[in-house]
Scaffold this active site. Structure first.
Site, PDB file in Angstrom:
ATOM      1  N   HIS A  95       7.041  27.805  -3.029  1.00  0.00           N
ATOM      2  CA  HIS A  95       6.286  27.684  -3.943  1.00  0.00           C
ATOM      3  C   HIS A  95       7.436  28.008  -5.571  1.00  0.00           C
ATOM      4  CE1 HIS A  95       2.291  26.958  -1.830  1.00  0.00           C
ATOM      5  NE2 HIS A  95       2.715  26.549  -2.713  1.00  0.00           N
ATOM      6  N   ASP A 106       7.310  17.110   1.438  1.00  0.00           N
ATOM      7  CA  ASP A 106       6.787  18.472   1.017  1.00  0.00           C
ATOM      8  C   ASP A 106       6.266  18.592  -0.215  1.00  0.00           C
ATOM      9  OD1 ASP A 106       4.915  21.012   0.363  1.00  0.00           O
ATOM     10  OD2 ASP A 106       5.528  22.804   1.642  1.00  0.00           O
TER      11      ASP A 106
END
Length: 255
Positions: A180, A251
């Site tokens: 992230h 993703d």
């Protein structure tokens, strides 16, 4: 190929988030043009009843609109507080090391997703936590017997009619970087990648997993671009060496 065909194909490979608890005004037109479906996040849910209305409206836009969410169990849950089921996360299941318990936990998640109107679970995380500092460690089954638990989880979930998604290929487990925040770098030679690191994905494929999520991991000893852009990791290894011919999804692009 016409512009209309290209537009339909382009929409068909997108899978956006909603970003709100009611269908945005742009949704119907995009679905008409071929958008494949949506990911439902926690911010899109305010109650069990509202979630049911939301998924019902979205499914009503066209036949075969797919709705997905990240329901891993443990710390990563979207619907537990809205009619879902509380089950142990992967790390707890790995420590327990009871394949029947893993299978049942995934089955319970599947049943709760069916009730919520969700078709596709972007789970399980089957990264092998070879690096004890991996930020994804608690979301994995650990460093041992990951392949066996991956298969059991996939079998349990898909027995309910909900599709599973083994992630995050080729696996964050050797990286100490949170995807992230930055690009995880996985330092593994191709021989080791094929020799043991990808075993959980092999196992999920053997169990009939409906989809695999590809991460943005950079495996420098294999290719010089992230896995999501790598013909070596996607075509040569995943399609060729592992023989996977199912759905592949990346993703989140914000990673």
């Amino acid at each position: 190929m016409t512009t209309v065909d290209l537009d339909r194909l382009a929409h068909g490979v997108l899978f956006p988030a909603l970003g709100r608890p009611t269908p945005p005004v742009w949704v119907a037109e995009r679905v008409r043009r071929g958008l494949g479906g949506f990911v439902v996040f926690g911010r899109d849910i305010v109650s069990r009843e509202q979630l049911g209305r939301l998924t019902g409206e979205l499914h009503g836009l066209r036949e075969h609109v797919l709705l997905a969410t990240d329901e891993e169990g443990g710390d990563v849950t979207r619907i537990e507080s809205y009619g879902g089921t509380s089950v142990p996360g992967n790390y707890a299941l790995g420590r327990l090391d009871d394949l029947d318990a893993t299978r049942v936990a995934a089955e319970q998640i599947g049943l709760s997703l069916v009730a919520a109107g969700i078709d596709w679970d972007l789970a399980p995380a089957v990264d092998t936590a070879a690096n004890p500092l991996s930020p994804n460690g608690v979301r994995t089954f650990g460093a041992d017997r990951v392949a066996a638990h991956a298969a059991a989880w996939v079998e349990g979930l898909q027995s309910t009619g909900v599709s599973a998604c083994a992630k995050h290929y080729p696996g964050h487990g050797l990286s100490g970087t949170d995807g992230h925040l930055a690009t995880p770098t996985v330092d593994v030679h191709r021989d080791d990648l094929l020799g043991w690191y990808l075993d959980p994905f092999r196992s999920a494929i053997a169990a009939g997993v409906d989809s695999i999520m590809v991460s943005h991991d950079l495996v420098r000893q294999v290719d010089d671009v992230p896995a999501t852009l790598s013909p070596v990791l996607l075509t040569d290894v995943l399609r060729g060496e592992l023989g996977y011919d199912g759905v592949v999804i990346t993703d989140a692009l914000e990673m």
